[in-house]
Design an enzyme around this catalytic site. Structure first.
Site, PDB file in Angstrom:
ATOM      1  N   CYS A  77     148.130 -94.112 -96.172  1.00  0.00           N
ATOM      2  CA  CYS A  77     148.244 -93.054 -95.163  1.00  0.00           C
ATOM      3  C   CYS A  77     147.472 -93.482 -93.914  1.00  0.00           C
ATOM      4  CB  CYS A  77     147.673 -91.755 -95.713  1.00  0.00           C
ATOM      5  SG  CYS A  77     147.924 -90.348 -94.610  1.00  0.00           S
ATOM      6  N   ASN A 162     149.002 -82.331 -94.139  1.00  0.00           N
ATOM      7  CA  ASN A 162     148.389 -82.533 -92.825  1.00  0.00           C
ATOM      8  C   ASN A 162     149.092 -83.605 -91.996  1.00  0.00           C
ATOM      9  OD1 ASN A 162     147.607 -84.784 -94.255  1.00  0.00           O
ATOM     10  ND2 ASN A 162     145.422 -84.586 -93.834  1.00  0.00           N
ATOM     11  N   HIS A 270     144.220 -95.264 -93.072  1.00  0.00           N
ATOM     12  CA  HIS A 270     142.920 -94.657 -93.380  1.00  0.00           C
ATOM     13  C   HIS A 270     142.782 -94.238 -94.844  1.00  0.00           C
ATOM     14  CE1 HIS A 270     144.793 -90.835 -91.344  1.00  0.00           C
ATOM     15  NE2 HIS A 270     145.009 -90.758 -92.651  1.00  0.00           N
ATOM     16  N   PRO A 302     142.200 -88.320 -85.217  1.00  0.00           N
ATOM     17  CA  PRO A 302     142.763 -87.035 -84.796  1.00  0.00           C
ATOM     18  C   PRO A 302     141.844 -85.859 -85.112  1.00  0.00           C
ATOM     19  CG  PRO A 302     143.690 -87.669 -86.891  1.00  0.00           C
ATOM     20  CD  PRO A 302     142.776 -88.788 -86.483  1.00  0.00           C
ATOM     21  N   HIS A 326     138.187 -90.855 -90.161  1.00  0.00           N
ATOM     22  CA  HIS A 326     139.646 -90.851 -89.983  1.00  0.00           C
ATOM     23  C   HIS A 326     140.125 -89.600 -89.278  1.00  0.00           C
ATOM     24  CE1 HIS A 326     139.946 -87.829 -93.068  1.00  0.00           C
ATOM     25  NE2 HIS A 326     141.215 -88.030 -93.332  1.00  0.00           N
ATOM     26  N   GLY A 329     138.090 -83.893 -90.402  1.00  0.00           N
ATOM     27  CA  GLY A 329     137.674 -83.546 -91.763  1.00  0.00           C
ATOM     28  C   GLY A 329     137.705 -82.039 -91.983  1.00  0.00           C
TER      29      GLY A 329
END
Length: 397
Positions: A77, A162, A270, A302, A326, A329
C-alpha cells in the site's frame, strides 16, 4: 523534535512522538515487538496507532527474519502524486462533473474493470517488465492462484477504506493529482495465507503475541513468503501506476484546451519490506505505515479527506532507518468515529471539498485523524517539506 528512547526487552524503542500520548494498547504492541529475538531496531513514527500485531507507524528492522502480520494485509500500500501544468484558474466553479469522470474511469470500493486494462493504451504507463511480472504469478502460493482473473481485473482500481484519489492545489495554485491504494484483494489473500503459515511454525509458539509470528532465513517458508511478498509489492506499484495513467487521461480530456503536461510521478510504498544495510548489518526492514526517507528520497505524507497533505524529501536519518510517517494517523477507531460523528459533522469538516458526504464515509472524517501539522512538526529531522497540498476533489471507495 528528535526521538525519545523508551527501554525495550531486546532493543530500545526510538519514538518520534511523546510516549505519554500513545494509547496503552499501542505501547504494549511496541514492547511486544521489542521482545522478538531477531529484532535489531524499532523506530516509531509520530502517526503511530494500534494495529494488528504491530502498530501502524512503526519501522521494524530484523536480522534474518520478517513478520508477515507486521507488514500488514495490504502489502505494498502506498501513494502516488504528480504535479500538472494546470492552475487553480483553469478549474471550473462546479467540480462535480470532474469527480464523476474520475469515478467512471477508475472503479472504487469492491469494483473492478469489466476487462483487464491494456497497459499499452494507458497514458504514461511504462510496460517494460509488465509481462515478466504476470508470468511470475505462476510461482505464488497455490492458495491464491484461482484468483488470477479477479487480480487482473482489479489492477488499476482503488479499493475502499482509507484509499482515495484527489485533485489538489499547492500553495502556489498549481494542480496536483494524488492517489492512495495498494495490492487489492490479491495482496490481502497472500498476506492472510502466509500469516497463517507462520503461526504454525514451532519457533513461533512461545511468542507473547501470535500475530508476531515470523519466517526465518534459509527456510522454504521464508523463501515462499519473500517471493509472494515482493510480487504483491510490485502488483501494488503497477496498480497505482495504472490508476495514475487513467487519472491523467481524464484530466487531459477534461482540460483539452489547456494541453496539460505532467512532471515525473512521485511514488512510494508505506506497507512493505526492503532489504537494507545499517551499521554493517544486512537487515529486513518492515515499514508498517511508514515511508522510506533516505537522503533525497521524495515521499508523500497525506492528512485526511478535509485537510492538507505534504510532498517531502527525506533527510536520511539512520536512527529512524531512513523512514518517516505515512500520514496523519488515526486518533480513534472507525467504530469510535461512527459513534462520535454525524454526516452533518462530515459536511462541516469537508466544506469546500467535492466529495462524498454520506454515512458510508463518516469513519474517514478528518476529526478521526491526528492533526497533520503536528505530525509534520514532530519529524522535522526526518523530512523537509517540498510542497503542501489541499484537496478540492476527494474520491473515496
Amino acid at each position: 523534535m528528535s526521538y525519545v528512547e523508551v527501554p525495550g526487552a531486546q532493543v530500545p524503542i526510538r519514538m518520534w512522538t511523546d510516549p505519554s500520548t500513545v494509547e496503552d494498547v499501542a505501547m504494549q504492541q511496541l514492547r511486544n515487538v521489542a521482545t522478538l529475538p531477531w529484532i535489531e531496531g524499532l523506530a516509531v513514527m509520530p502517526d503511530v496507532h494500534f494495529g494488528k500485531g504491530a502498530t501502524v507507524g512503526s519501522v521494524i528492522a530484523m536480522r534474518g527474519a520478517v513478520c508477515p502480520a507486521a507488514v500488514g494485509v495490504d502489502i505494498g500500500c502506498g501513494m502516488s502524486a504528480v504535479k500538472t501544468s494546470l492552475t487553480a484558474n483553469d478549474l471550473p466553479g462546479d467540480l462535480s462533473r470532474l469527480r464523476s469522470k474520475i469515478e467512471r474511469a477508475i472503479p472504487v470500493g469492491r469494483g473492478m474493470h469489466a476487462e483487464p486494462v491494456d497497459p499499452g493504451r494507458v497514458y504514461g504507463f511504462g510496460t517494460g517488465g509488465f509481462g515478466d511480472f504476470w508470468s511470475r504469478f505462476d510461482g505464488v502460493a497455490d492458495a491464491v492462484k484461482f484468483r488470477r482473473e479477479r487480480a487482473t481485473k482489479q489492477l488499476g482500481t482503488l479499493g475502499a477504506g482509507n484509499h482515495f484519489i484527489e485533485f489538489c492545489l499547492d500553495e502556489t495554485g498549481a494542480v496536483w493529482l494524488m492517489l492512495h491504494s495498494g495490492s487489492r484483494n490479491i495482496g490481502k489473500e497472500l498476506a492472510e495465507y502466509h500469516i497463517g503459515e507462520a503461526q504454525k511454525l514451532p519457533h513461533n509458539q512461545g511468542l507473547v503475541d501470535r500475530d508476531l509470528a515470523v519466517f526465518v532465513a534459509d527456510t522454504p517458508q521464508m523463501a515462499a513468503y519473500r517471493n509472494d511478498l515482493f510480487w504483491a509489492q510490485e502488483y501494488a506499484k503497477y496498480n497505482r501506476a495504472l490508476m495514475m495513467g487513467l487519472f491523467q487521461e481524464v484530466v487531459r480530456r477534461e482540460f483539452r484546451k489547456a494541453k496539460v503536461t505532467f512532471e515525473p510521478v512521485i511514488s512510494c510504498h508505506h506497507n512493505y519490506v526492503a532489504e537494507e544495510r545499517y551499521e554493517g548489518m544486512d537487515l529486513l526492514v518492515t515499514r508498517k505505515g511508514a515511508i522510506r526517507a533516505g537522503s533525497g528520497d521524495y515521499g508523500i505524507i497525506p492528512g485526511s479527506m478535509g485537510t492538507g497533505s505534504y510532498i517531502v524529501k527525506g533527510l536520511g536519518n539512520e536512527r529512524s532507518f531512513n523512514s518517516a510517517s505515512h500520514g496523519a494517523g488515526r486518533r480513534m477507531s472507525r467504530n469510535a468515529a461512527k459513534r462520535r460523528f454525524s454526516t452533518r459533522d462530515l459536511e462541516e469538516q469537508t466544506r469546500g471539498v467535492e466529495c462524498r458526504k454520506d454515512s458510508g464515509v463518516v469513519d474517514e472524517i478528518p476529526g478521526a485523524y491526528k492533526p497533520i501539522e503536528k505530525v509534520m512538526e514532530q519529524q522535522r529531522d526526518l523530512v523537509e517539506i517540498v510542497a503542501k497540498l489541499k484537496q478540492v476533489i476527494c474520491v473515496k471507495g
